[in-house]
Design an enzyme around this catalytic site. Structure first.
Site, mmCIF file in Angstrom:
data_model
loop_
_atom_site.group_PDB
_atom_site.id
_atom_site.type_symbol
_atom_site.label_atom_id
_atom_site.label_comp_id
_atom_site.label_asym_id
_atom_site.label_seq_id
_atom_site.Cartn_x
_atom_site.Cartn_y
_atom_site.Cartn_z
ATOM 1 N N ASP A 164 32.718 32.680 44.573
ATOM 2 C CA ASP A 164 32.663 32.642 43.013
ATOM 3 C C ASP A 164 33.815 31.472 42.347
ATOM 4 O OD1 ASP A 164 35.094 33.829 43.710
ATOM 5 O OD2 ASP A 164 34.556 35.735 42.573
ATOM 6 N N GLU B 25 31.182 47.950 41.544
ATOM 7 C CA GLU B 25 31.270 46.780 42.294
ATOM 8 C C GLU B 25 30.051 45.910 42.859
ATOM 9 O OE1 GLU B 25 33.946 45.303 42.561
ATOM 10 O OE2 GLU B 25 34.072 44.093 44.268
ATOM 11 N N GLU C 157 36.262 40.430 34.802
ATOM 12 C CA GLU C 157 35.112 39.268 34.501
ATOM 13 C C GLU C 157 33.964 39.884 33.480
ATOM 14 O OE1 GLU C 157 35.896 40.592 37.451
ATOM 15 O OE2 GLU C 157 36.932 38.806 38.407
ATOM 16 N N GLU D 200 44.966 34.530 47.254
ATOM 17 C CA GLU D 200 45.608 35.300 46.447
ATOM 18 C C GLU D 200 47.046 35.110 45.821
ATOM 19 O OE1 GLU D 200 44.179 38.099 44.929
ATOM 20 O OE2 GLU D 200 42.718 38.379 46.312
#
Ligand SMILES: *[C@@H]1O[C@H](CO)[C@@H](O)[C@H](O)[C@H]1NC(C)=O
Ligand SMILES: *[C@@H]1O[C@H](CO)[C@@H](O)[C@H](O)[C@H]1NC(C)=O
Ligand SMILES: *[C@@H]1O[C@H](CO)[C@@H](O)[C@H](O)[C@H]1NC(C)=O
Ligand SMILES: *[C@@H]1O[C@H](CO)[C@@H](O)[C@H](O)[C@H]1NC(C)=O
Ligand SMILES: *[C@@H]1O[C@H](CO)[C@@H](O)[C@H](O)[C@H]1NC(C)=O
Ligand SMILES: *[C@@H]1O[C@H](CO)[C@@H](O)[C@H](O)[C@H]1NC(C)=O
Length: 584
Positions: A284, A377, A398, A144
């Protein structure tokens, strides 16, 4: 094709070239605001202004009520020092004395440039130069911190060089790069493991803490190469790129015999912990960074990894327009679920030139978006219902991101209408007086007191670029997984000689767009997509297409035979043909 000199021989390379050009030509062929595509100039400007309004509503409220803390709490008009909480589900080892790192400001810088607000950009750069420090006793998530802070600083540094220095000579003295280097050097202790795989957590002041967990995710150690590679290229200190590269290599060496990677692993032993894996959470950006590292640095090693990984994903995870999870050892399906994070995949496929497949998945995501008003989600495809606990929508980017890529590739104004629906939903459900609030439960649209920094770095940026890509016409960029632009430069690239990079790319014509191939539209096995682009189609002898389009079915008889495995496909309870050995 612009420069066939670049990469010649093997088929894979040629597609790579096409892909590279697709990325490079991103802004070129298109989207101006002239309204040539039938959407209309006034409508485009109107939508662009709406996005601008959204960005400033989020930004000004952050600056008023939260800055210099990390993120805004829009319902209570307060703040949260959330950097130390990101990825920290159990909220362990929280710092006692940490007042934030102006995270949302760092994340907003590149968007301010994309929106053309150089005055505010410069103000932010100056504030951070004088006030930001990483010498804080806070344990943060390496991934992050890398994508948000390091990526935000590096991108803003490059933009500052390009945009500020042109205006006032000497005003910008690489302060953001010094900050980035300072932060990057604090990452290095995390990589001191026998495997070279980094710990997931690092204390910015003290390094890896005693008894730190050795568990991390695939995306956690496989999505560092863009930021750390760029840091090395900018500073001349090769340690950052070398550490990220070594971790990526190690990770790839752990792949199963099917070329699949798991989702969690142990950094000391280099062994998988979770063998069930897909393209969503935990994995991802590993895929995303392989292809983007290839585009940014031009190394064949990244292409070779991506190529094998992509084929394996299409072979074992894809099910019609959907992607499920599977056990990486056997390829057997484990979870038949849609997750909101998976919506980035059509964007990656568009970079690759696999536009038809991207379009098909994107449409399915849009159906789910329309059904709920936003993307939940997690959604159980087999049952057509929401996941019992993961019903939230935290303003994720996204789907907007994929919509932007598909519009860039196709210029089909339909995607601009999808953008309108996204903008409409965000304003209707999530806008509050104090900013934009996440949705806690999409079935009730109950809000949550949190405005994530990626709403400013990604969601607003991609929506803006959908209607106005003038930023992309000056220079060619790839976007990090956090939406921060990094320029594609010949000096960083193994394959592009400086003479091959024109100073303006608007001369790339539509006719020179890359060859578009698709594993889905042609219904042949994925292995052939690269051969197809060479004109010699090859199809598995056993392949029998499904009866109905989009792999929909009512009974097993509607399903054909899988071209890859030559096995009979069966009709799932969700009404799609597939090789279902699912454990549900
Ligand atoms: C954080 O803020 C508190 C209250 O203003 C202050 O006492 C403390 O010294 C600050 N801590 C740091 C590390 O700046
Ligand atoms: C730039 O941003 C600041 C802060 O939101 C705002 O006051 C100013 O009007 C903006 N300038 C432009 C040109 O949009
Ligand atoms: C640094 O922060 C202090 C306290 O917020 C502020 O007074 C000062 O103006 C900041 N520096 C810059 C250049 O903005
Ligand atoms: C680390 O683990 C060891 C062995 O379990 C224990 O003795 C020690 O107190 C732990 N240290 C910390 C800081 O938790
Ligand atoms: C996307 O899919 C829709 C519906 O199947 C189709 O009408 C459209 O032409 C497709 N667009 C592209 C660019 O493939
Ligand atoms: C870009 O370069 C091409 C070829 O040199 C030229 O024809 C075109 O006018 C240039 N475009 C812009 C916007 O400068």
């Amino acid at each position: 094709m612009r420069s066939p000199r670049l990469l010649r021989p093997a088929p894979a390379r040629l597609v790579a070239a096409a892909l590279l050009l697709a990325a490079l030509a991103g802004g070129a062929a298109a989207a101006d605001i002239s309204g040539r595509d039938g959407y209309g100039r006034a409508r485009r400007l109107h939508m662009r202004d709406k996005v601008v309004e959204m960005f400033y509503h989020a930004y000004d409220n952050y600056m008023a009520y939260a800055f210099p803390h990390d993120e805004l709490k829009p319902l209570t008009k307060s703040f949260t020092d959330s950097l130390s909480e990101l990825g920290n589900l159990n909220l362990e080892h929280l710092p006692h004395d940490y007042n934030g790192s102006a995270l949302t400001l760092v994340e907003s810088l590149s968007s301010l440039v994309v929106l053309g607000n150089l005055t505010e950009f410069e103000r932010g750069v100056t504030w951070l130069s004088e006030n930001l420090t990483f010498d804080v006793d806070a344990r943060v998530n390496l991934f992050e911190c890398n994508i948000r802070l390091l990526g935000g600083l590096i991108s803003a540094h490059i933009l500052a060089k390009d945009y500020i220095s042109q205006r006032k000579d000497g005003v910008y003295q690489d302060q953001l790069l010094h900050l980035a280097e300072n932060l990057g050097s604090r990452f290095l202790p995390a990589f001191e493991t026998p495997t070279g795989l980094p710990y997931a957590w690092i204390n910015l002041k003290y390094g890896v803490i005693e008894n730190e967990t050795t568990e991390t995710s695939t995306s956690g150690c496989g999505s560092l190469i863009l930021e750390m590679g760029a840091l090395s290229r900018l500073t001349g200190d090769s340690r950052y790129e070398a550490a990220a590269h070594r971790a990526l290599r190690k990770l790839w060496s752990m792949r199963s015999s099917l070329n699949l990677v798991g989702s969690t692993l142990d950094v000391l032993s280099g062994k998988w912990i979770e063998y069930s894996s897909g393209i969503g959470a935990g994995v991802d950006s590993f895929y995303e960074y392989l292809i983007k590292a290839y585009i940014l640095f031009g190394s064949d090693e990244y292409w070779d990894m991506f190529h094998s990984a992509y084929l394996a994903v299409q072979k074992y995870f894809r099910h019609g327009p959907w992607y499920h999870e599977a056990d990486i050892r056997t390829g057997e399906a484990t979870h038949w679920q849609l997750t909101s994070l998976q919506a980035f995949w059509p964007g990656v496929q568009t970079l690759l030139g696999d536009v038809a497949a991207a379009n098909l998945s994107h449409r399915e995501f849009y159906n789910v978006w329309q059904r709920f008003g936003v993307l939940p989600e997690r959604y159980l495809l087999d049952y057509g219902i929401l996941h019992p606990t993961e019903k939230y929508y935290p303003l994720r980017p996204e789907f907007a991101e994929s919509t932007f890529y598909l519009y860039q590739a196709t210029k089909d104004p339909w995607y601009l209408e999808v953008g309108e629906a996204i903008i409409g939903s965000l304003n209707y459900y999530t806008k509050v007086e104090g900013g934009f609030a996440s949705i806690r439960d999409v079935s009730t649209m109950k809000q949550e007191d949190h405005q994530h920094s990626f709403f400013l770095s990604e969601t607003c940026k991609y929506l803006f670029l959908l209607y106005d890509d003038s930023f992309l016409r000056k220079q060619n960029y790839i976007f990090t997984t956090e939406g921060h632009p990094l320029p594609i430069r010949s000096t960083w690239h193994e394959k592009i000689p400086a003479s091959d990079v024109p100073s303006n790319w608007t001369s790339v014509k539509d006719a020179e767009q890359p060859i578009r191939v698709s594993a889905l539209s042609s219904q042949v096995c994925p292995e052939t997509i690269f051969r197809q682009s060479f004109g010699s189609t090859w199809e598995s002898a056993c392949h029998v297409p499904d009866v109905f389009p989009n792999h929909k079915c009512r009974a097993d008889d509607d399903c054909g035979i899988e071209s890859v495995s030559c096995k009979r496909r069966t009709c799932s309870t969700a009404g799609y043909c597939g090789l279902w050995l699912a454990v549900l």
